[in-house]
Design a protein around this motif. Sequence first.
Motif, PDB file in Angstrom:
ATOM      1  N   CYS A  26      17.132   5.712  -8.982  1.00 60.67           N
ATOM      2  CA  CYS A  26      17.605   6.184 -10.318  1.00 60.67           C
ATOM      3  C   CYS A  26      17.420   4.857 -11.271  1.00 60.67           C
ATOM      4  O   CYS A  26      18.310   5.022 -12.203  1.00 60.67           O
ATOM      5  CB  CYS A  26      18.931   6.630 -10.221  1.00 60.67           C
ATOM      6  SG  CYS A  26      20.264   5.417  -9.262  1.00 60.67           S
ATOM      7  N   GLY A  27      17.114   3.912 -10.719  1.00 61.58           N
ATOM      8  CA  GLY A  27      16.761   2.645 -11.747  1.00 61.58           C
ATOM      9  C   GLY A  27      15.926   1.508 -11.302  1.00 61.58           C
ATOM     10  O   GLY A  27      15.735   1.459 -10.064  1.00 61.58           O
ATOM     11  N   GLY A  28      15.751   0.617 -11.954  1.00 60.82           N
ATOM     12  CA  GLY A  28      15.095  -0.686 -11.523  1.00 60.82           C
ATOM     13  C   GLY A  28      13.808  -0.838 -12.446  1.00 60.82           C
ATOM     14  O   GLY A  28      13.550  -0.043 -13.253  1.00 60.82           O
ATOM     15  N   LYS A  29      13.492  -2.148 -12.416  1.00 58.13           N
ATOM     16  CA  LYS A  29      12.284  -2.512 -13.535  1.00 58.13           C
ATOM     17  C   LYS A  29      11.149  -1.550 -12.992  1.00 58.13           C
ATOM     18  O   LYS A  29      10.709  -1.230 -11.942  1.00 58.13           O
ATOM     19  CB  LYS A  29      11.897  -4.200 -12.995  1.00 58.13           C
ATOM     20  CG  LYS A  29      12.594  -4.950 -13.805  1.00 58.13           C
ATOM     21  CD  LYS A  29      12.142  -6.295 -13.491  1.00 58.13           C
ATOM     22  CE  LYS A  29      12.977  -7.687 -14.306  1.00 58.13           C
ATOM     23  NZ  LYS A  29      12.437  -8.654 -14.013  1.00 58.13           N
ATOM     24  N   SER A  30      10.375  -1.238 -14.037  1.00 55.73           N
ATOM     25  CA  SER A  30       9.199  -0.098 -14.062  1.00 55.73           C
ATOM     26  C   SER A  30       9.565   1.363 -13.724  1.00 55.73           C
ATOM     27  O   SER A  30       8.628   2.019 -13.600  1.00 55.73           O
ATOM     28  CB  SER A  30       8.110  -0.806 -13.189  1.00 55.73           C
ATOM     29  OG  SER A  30       8.371  -0.723 -11.891  1.00 55.73           O
ATOM     30  N   PHE A  31      10.932   1.517 -13.523  1.00 55.56           N
ATOM     31  CA  PHE A  31      11.152   2.804 -12.940  1.00 55.56           C
ATOM     32  C   PHE A  31      11.168   3.474 -14.274  1.00 55.56           C
ATOM     33  O   PHE A  31      11.809   3.379 -15.300  1.00 55.56           O
ATOM     34  CB  PHE A  31      12.474   2.957 -12.430  1.00 55.56           C
ATOM     35  CG  PHE A  31      13.111   4.078 -11.909  1.00 55.56           C
ATOM     36  CD1 PHE A  31      12.447   4.743 -10.840  1.00 55.56           C
ATOM     37  CD2 PHE A  31      14.141   4.870 -12.580  1.00 55.56           C
ATOM     38  CE1 PHE A  31      13.024   6.208 -10.492  1.00 55.56           C
ATOM     39  CE2 PHE A  31      14.581   6.021 -12.373  1.00 55.56           C
ATOM     40  CZ  PHE A  31      14.088   6.810 -11.264  1.00 55.56           C
ATOM     41  N   THR A  32      10.535   5.055 -14.197  1.00 56.66           N
ATOM     42  CA  THR A  32      10.548   5.833 -15.383  1.00 56.66           C
ATOM     43  C   THR A  32      11.379   7.179 -15.267  1.00 56.66           C
ATOM     44  O   THR A  32      11.213   8.015 -15.949  1.00 56.66           O
ATOM     45  CB  THR A  32       9.139   5.995 -15.701  1.00 56.66           C
ATOM     46  OG1 THR A  32       8.547   6.593 -14.651  1.00 56.66           O
ATOM     47  CG2 THR A  32       8.393   4.616 -16.304  1.00 56.66           C
ATOM     48  N   GLY A  33      11.855   7.260 -14.035  1.00 61.39           N
ATOM     49  CA  GLY A  33      12.504   8.572 -13.679  1.00 61.39           C
ATOM     50  C   GLY A  33      13.687   8.562 -14.424  1.00 61.39           C
ATOM     51  O   GLY A  33      14.248   7.750 -15.056  1.00 61.39           O
ATOM     52  N   SER A  34      14.693   9.559 -13.897  1.00 59.02           N
ATOM     53  CA  SER A  34      16.068   9.907 -14.397  1.00 59.02           C
ATOM     54  C   SER A  34      16.958   8.939 -13.814  1.00 59.02           C
ATOM     55  O   SER A  34      16.953   8.502 -12.828  1.00 59.02           O
ATOM     56  CB  SER A  34      16.478  11.371 -13.992  1.00 59.02           C
ATOM     57  OG  SER A  34      17.736  11.476 -14.465  1.00 59.02           O
ATOM     58  N   ALA A  35      17.854   8.275 -14.704  1.00 61.98           N
ATOM     59  CA  ALA A  35      19.010   7.495 -14.240  1.00 61.98           C
ATOM     60  C   ALA A  35      20.270   8.050 -14.004  1.00 61.98           C
ATOM     61  O   ALA A  35      21.032   7.430 -13.914  1.00 61.98           O
ATOM     62  CB  ALA A  35      19.181   6.225 -15.457  1.00 61.98           C
ATOM     63  N   GLU A  36      20.204   9.591 -14.070  1.00 60.48           N
ATOM     64  CA  GLU A  36      21.276  10.257 -14.275  1.00 60.48           C
ATOM     65  C   GLU A  36      21.346  10.875 -12.562  1.00 60.48           C
ATOM     66  O   GLU A  36      20.404  11.675 -12.220  1.00 60.48           O
ATOM     67  CB  GLU A  36      21.358  11.257 -15.174  1.00 60.48           C
ATOM     68  CG  GLU A  36      22.495  12.247 -15.110  1.00 60.48           C
ATOM     69  CD  GLU A  36      23.919  11.526 -15.828  1.00 60.48           C
ATOM     70  OE1 GLU A  36      24.821  12.085 -15.734  1.00 60.48           O
ATOM     71  OE2 GLU A  36      23.483  10.483 -16.335  1.00 60.48           O
ATOM     72  N   CYS A  37      22.454  10.772 -11.925  1.00 63.10           N
ATOM     73  CA  CYS A  37      22.643  11.389 -10.598  1.00 63.10           C
ATOM     74  C   CYS A  37      23.137  12.663 -10.547  1.00 63.10           C
ATOM     75  O   CYS A  37      23.771  12.848 -11.477  1.00 63.10           O
ATOM     76  CB  CYS A  37      23.349  10.497  -9.675  1.00 63.10           C
ATOM     77  SG  CYS A  37      22.542   8.604  -9.482  1.00 63.10           S
ATOM     78  N   ALA A  38      23.081  13.199  -9.495  1.00 62.43           N
ATOM     79  CA  ALA A  38      23.690  14.755  -9.393  1.00 62.43           C
ATOM     80  C   ALA A  38      25.037  14.472  -9.444  1.00 62.43           C
ATOM     81  O   ALA A  38      25.677  13.460  -9.229  1.00 62.43           O
ATOM     82  CB  ALA A  38      23.199  15.458  -8.173  1.00 62.43           C
TER      83      ALA A  38
END
Length: 435
Positions: A26-38
Amino acid sequence: MRSFSSIALLSVIGAASAQAGPWAQCGGKSFTGSAECASGWKCHELNEWFSQCVPGKRETKGAEGTTPAPVNSTSSTGTGKAPAPRANGASFAKADGVQFTIDGRKKYYPGTNAYWLPFQMNNADVDAVFDHLEQSGLKILRVWGFNDVNAVPAAGTVYFQLHDKEKGTSTINVGKDGLQRLDYVVSAAEKHGIKLIIPLVNNWKDYGGIDAYVNAYGGSHTEWYTNPKMQGLYQAYVKAVVTRYRDSPAIFAWELGNEPRCTGCNTDVIHGWATKSSAFIKSIDPNHMVAMGDEGMGLTVGSDNSYPYGTSDGNDFAKNLAIPDIDFGVFHLYTEDWGIKDNSWGNGWIENHGKVCKELGKPCLFEEYGIKGDHCGEQLKWQETSLVSGMAADLFWQYGQKLSTGNSPDDRFTVYHGTPDWKCAVMDHISRIPK
């Protein structure tokens, strides 16, 4: 039927959604996905390259930018903790000069390898292995602590970490077909008084290895050792596994990897990686020993200029052993695979490693060895040499027995429990070890 975690993993690699699924990145350098968890999950930062959805309320940084302490993954007992320590005097194994002390006893220890054990789904098979090990007197067992994939395998197949090439993300599988299988191995080892050596990544393509990272994130095998993103993900996995069992006396040692190599590279590459990685493990688990997991190549003492003594695969045995957070040396011996025609060559290989370990004041573990189809010939002489050359322990490759699914893997090095070869190659060797 798949476990909840496996179902969640499938949702992660499916169509993109507004939220990251359970245990997903859900996060980290170069990560482009959702930072919102279920709902019911929070995004927890493991390092700058990797944050993962873990159970709990949404996590936010405080006024000073701090983050909460790591959360233990769910174990096979459902407690969220590593298996509880045994109540029979078990303690953490340690290096004691050039020998090992296990549960208060300083002596030479016999052991073996059964890399495949954490991938068994039948608990009875695991229990039977530990019953035989305890009965025979084999004290140390080395098993794989990695199993990387680039796609979710068929139902019932164990895997520990998914590297999604399409998304460029990593997910650690803590389900019933994931790290809960390693949980059971650790728990069984505690019950039987066996100590485990657990490598955390493979140099080879078997069970994913370094190439599973490279397939998903780019670069090369050599670049894996220095690439910030891949090392961040490696450290995130290491942290998840090590913190899971850092209180367990069943762990003998963590290994940085199985036979790490970088063909044609300078020895500084693996040395630098080993220095940083061993320090990282010690920072999160000061209880257990750490070793390289290498083959012992790059040895100047007694060198005959043959391939194993050279540094062409990026290793320098003495240089790596001198790393402060590396507690003992390990080396392997496969004459056939290394192009050595005379099996007696192995006796000098054992003796010369013993000399280096003695000079540096650290134990030497003869960690893997075998001759295909000949367990009661020159291999026995290797064992005799190990006993008189200052070794602290030896682990033959590899243990075998009949499982519920058939015989365990047979690579012609395998010594099956209860066979005539078992008596000469295992039990006779154990009988020669001073009590």
